[in-house]
Design an enzyme around this catalytic site. Sequence first.
Site, PDB file in Angstrom:
ATOM      1  CE  LYS A 160      52.813  16.741 -27.400  1.00  0.00           C
ATOM      2  NZ  LYS A 160      52.822  17.064 -25.940  1.00  0.00           N
TER       3      LYS A 160
HETATM    4  N1  PMP Z   1      52.288  13.848 -20.800  1.00  0.00           N
HETATM    5  C1  PMP Z   1      51.889  15.173 -21.209  1.00  0.00           C
HETATM    6  C2  PMP Z   1      50.474  15.677 -21.216  1.00  0.00           C
HETATM    7  C3  PMP Z   1      52.885  15.823 -22.233  1.00  0.00           C
HETATM    8  O1  PMP Z   1      52.390  17.069 -22.612  1.00  0.00           O
HETATM    9  C4  PMP Z   1      54.264  15.436 -22.262  1.00  0.00           C
HETATM   10  C5  PMP Z   1      55.190  16.128 -23.168  1.00  0.00           C
HETATM   11  N2  PMP Z   1      55.114  15.786 -24.340  1.00  0.00           N
HETATM   12  C6  PMP Z   1      54.626  14.223 -21.522  1.00  0.00           C
HETATM   13  C7  PMP Z   1      53.551  13.580 -20.879  1.00  0.00           C
HETATM   14  C8  PMP Z   1      55.945  13.657 -21.873  1.00  0.00           C
HETATM   15  O2  PMP Z   1      55.986  13.074 -23.146  1.00  0.00           O
HETATM   16  P1  PMP Z   1      57.486  12.979 -23.579  1.00  0.00           P
HETATM   17  O3  PMP Z   1      58.365  12.453 -22.884  1.00  0.00           O
HETATM   18  O4  PMP Z   1      57.044  12.300 -24.918  1.00  0.00           O
HETATM   19  O5  PMP Z   1      57.978  14.640 -24.180  1.00  0.00           O
END
Ligand code: PMP
Length: 326
Positions: A160
């Site tokens: 991320k």
């Molecule tokens: N894809 C992206 C690009 C994101 O930024 C997120 C948010 N973190 C998600 C998917 C969903 O991930 P999570 O369930 O871990 O929040």
Amino acid sequence: MTAPGTICYYDGRFGPLAEARVPITTHAFNYGTGCFEGIRAYWNEAAGCLQVIRLPEHVRRLANSARVLRLQCPDLESPERAQEVICELLRRNAFRTDVYIRPIVYKSGSTIQVTLSGIESDWCVYAVGMGDYVDTKDGLDVLVSTWRRIDDNAIPARAKPTGAYLNAALASDEARSRGAAEAIMLTGDGHVAEAASSNLFVVEDGILITSPVSDDVLVGITRDCVLRMARSRSLAVEERRIDRSELFVADEAFLCGTGVQIAPVRSVDGRPIGGGRPGPVTTMLRDWYQQIVRGQVDDFSEWRTPIAVATADGGATAGAAGAGGQ
Ligand code: PMP
């Protein structure tokens, strides 16, 4: 007592959020060389405590992102230490509402050089009160974006990185300017990856289908929750490539993520999904997920880390442990 949300963790200590400042020469500010997490904690009125959702998994993903970006951070070398900082931040802010927690690990050094090595790193955490940030009850209208999802060989898709969110912002902004709530992003070779900042599931003939982790998706923690919930109720799940036109013929579709939680999709590119209203599988998962994260059912109780919050008399709420308390 301090007002909730006014204390952050910055420069190795807890202090006022209003005084936490990043110099304009900071590498991460210039080049996007940071990584972050989005974590939710839900206020459980009955238990009188906050419950952080899947804290160890979020900290592990943050540490992995940091490793990919060569960000050294002593606090992250021990997952327990990083978790404890987050829990302590919540305690000090004395939240009694749902909360969104944002840790950021970043290149704090100042150099014009575009590189990842030999630059000082640091991390910080802040938290804000947050309920549902979009109204998802009746389902979202989404559009397939003209922007493609970052390729793992361009910017690591399973990390991320702060800089990578320009990609998400371009897609979301385009969708909103065309009257939709969110964007669906395709891979470079034209398969469905995910939404701009959440993962995507479709339901076809009772089977839950989501894109594989090798299709440039963020390996979402809520995606993992959905997979585990579905399997525990013997629903068929498939992690496989999804074609763009499958979106149009799906019985149901939904987005999932820490922020958006589980949000039904009611149309894609102007074509209604199912009956144009949330379908039965989506509704079941959405409601059950809410019960789990709010501690209203015992299922998956290991996903919740309870945090003792200071009470008006200076004590701590009963029945709540520190980091990794469950
Ligand atoms: N894809 C992206 C690009 C994101 O930024 C997120 C948010 N973190 C998600 C998917 C969903 O991930 P999570 O369930 O871990 O929040």
